[in-house]
Design an enzyme around this catalytic site. Structure first.
Site, PDB file in Angstrom:
ATOM      1  N   SER A 118     -58.205  65.005 -86.399  1.00  0.00           N
ATOM      2  CA  SER A 118     -57.914  66.124 -84.673  1.00  0.00           C
ATOM      3  C   SER A 118     -58.576  67.558 -85.497  1.00  0.00           C
ATOM      4  O   SER A 118     -58.301  67.031 -87.005  1.00  0.00           O
ATOM      5  CB  SER A 118     -56.998  66.338 -84.690  1.00  0.00           C
ATOM      6  OG  SER A 118     -56.940  67.812 -83.821  1.00  0.00           O
ATOM      7  N   TYR A 120     -48.028  68.896 -87.722  1.00  0.00           N
ATOM      8  CA  TYR A 120     -49.215  67.983 -86.827  1.00  0.00           C
ATOM      9  C   TYR A 120     -50.881  67.702 -88.235  1.00  0.00           C
ATOM     10  O   TYR A 120     -51.428  66.581 -88.012  1.00  0.00           O
ATOM     11  CB  TYR A 120     -49.426  68.445 -85.853  1.00  0.00           C
ATOM     12  CG  TYR A 120     -50.500  67.468 -85.198  1.00  0.00           C
ATOM     13  CD1 TYR A 120     -50.764  65.518 -84.622  1.00  0.00           C
ATOM     14  CD2 TYR A 120     -51.589  67.483 -84.795  1.00  0.00           C
ATOM     15  CE1 TYR A 120     -50.786  65.386 -84.025  1.00  0.00           C
ATOM     16  CE2 TYR A 120     -52.675  67.631 -84.141  1.00  0.00           C
ATOM     17  CZ  TYR A 120     -52.514  66.258 -83.828  1.00  0.00           C
ATOM     18  OH  TYR A 120     -53.681  64.923 -83.550  1.00  0.00           O
TER      19      TYR A 120
END
Length: 252
Positions: free
Chosen positions: A144, A157
């Site tokens: 990501s 995250y």
């Protein structure tokens, strides 16, 4: 296309929006597919649809990312379903808890580390050993852009994805001499269940279909890394180079 020479791919986490579209892109190119997910009913429906829609073999297997002891048996199950070892693997699952909740709940933190990093390393090492021994194969993994720089809105995250990106870089170097490619996919904003309800900037949000085609192209051509959509490479270049004293005053 002869079944004997048909390439094959295992899609891990096949029921998410992005991986569904990625599976469609591989199927359209004639690949045999193994779709792997925890939701057996939804996965079976998806596999049946792809098989009919594209006329390719498409197998649905149960896969629990956090059940690490089962990973070795899962690799064997993929080979049994296809009839030979798969050509490659795409890992597209992940877990993102809300940042503020995670700050107060270590269970959320542990869940993100377990799903996004520990389980990914476990299953990728299992397939990497197979491909390394054979001397060919590909691994495409969704990390990501959140892992490119720690932001106050999702730094926990992001930390798990930064760890995954670092792991993939080392794995790529290790496997290069064995003719095995490792592609790190860096998705930006994609319109999926994971991002539902978030205040996303419309022009920067890709559809799952757009992301799936871009992932297929990057993985099948053996790229080392790919931002999806491509312009996120330049967005993140800017963000990574914002001076720290300025970055601390920003709300992102």
């Amino acid at each position: 296309m002869s079944t004997d020479f048909r390439p094959s791919v295992v899609i891990l986490g096949s029921t998410s929006g992005i991986t569904r579209a990625t599976a469609q892109a591989f199927a359209a190119a004639g690949y045999t597919l193994v779709l792997a997910a925890r939701d057996d009913e939804e996965n079976a429906i998806l596999a049946a649809d792809i098989a009919v829609r594209h006329g390719v073999p498409c197998h649905a297997l149960h896969f629990d990312a956090e059940d690490l002891p089962s990973h070795g048996k899962f690799v064997e199950a993929c080979e049994a379903a296809i009839g030979t070892k798969p050509t490659g693997v795409v890992l597209g699952y992940g877990y993102m808890a809300e940042q503020e909740k995670a700050q107060k709940n270590m269970a959320d933190v542990q869940k993100m580390i377990s799903v996004n990093l520990t389980s990914a390393i476990s299953i990728l090492e299992a397939f990497a050993a197979v491909f390394e021994h054979r001397g060919s194969g590909f691994l495409g993994v969704l990390s990501s852009v959140a892992g490119d720089r720690g932001k106050q809105t999702n730094y926990i995250y992001g930390a798990t994805k930064a760890g995954l990106t670092c792991y993939l870089e080392g794995l790529r170097v290790r496997l290069a001499k064995s003719n095995v490619t490792v592609t790190t996919i860096q998705p930006g904003f994609v319109d999926t269940k994971m991002t539902f309800g978030l205040p996303l900037p419309g022009p920067l949000v890709a559809t799952p279909a757009q992301a799936g085609k871009a992932i297929f192209k990057a993985v099948s051509t053996g790229k080392d890394e790919a931002y999806v959509p491509f312009f996120w490479r330049y967005i993140m270049l800017i963000i990574r180079n914002i001076p720290r004293r300025v970055f601390k005053k920003m709300s992102m």
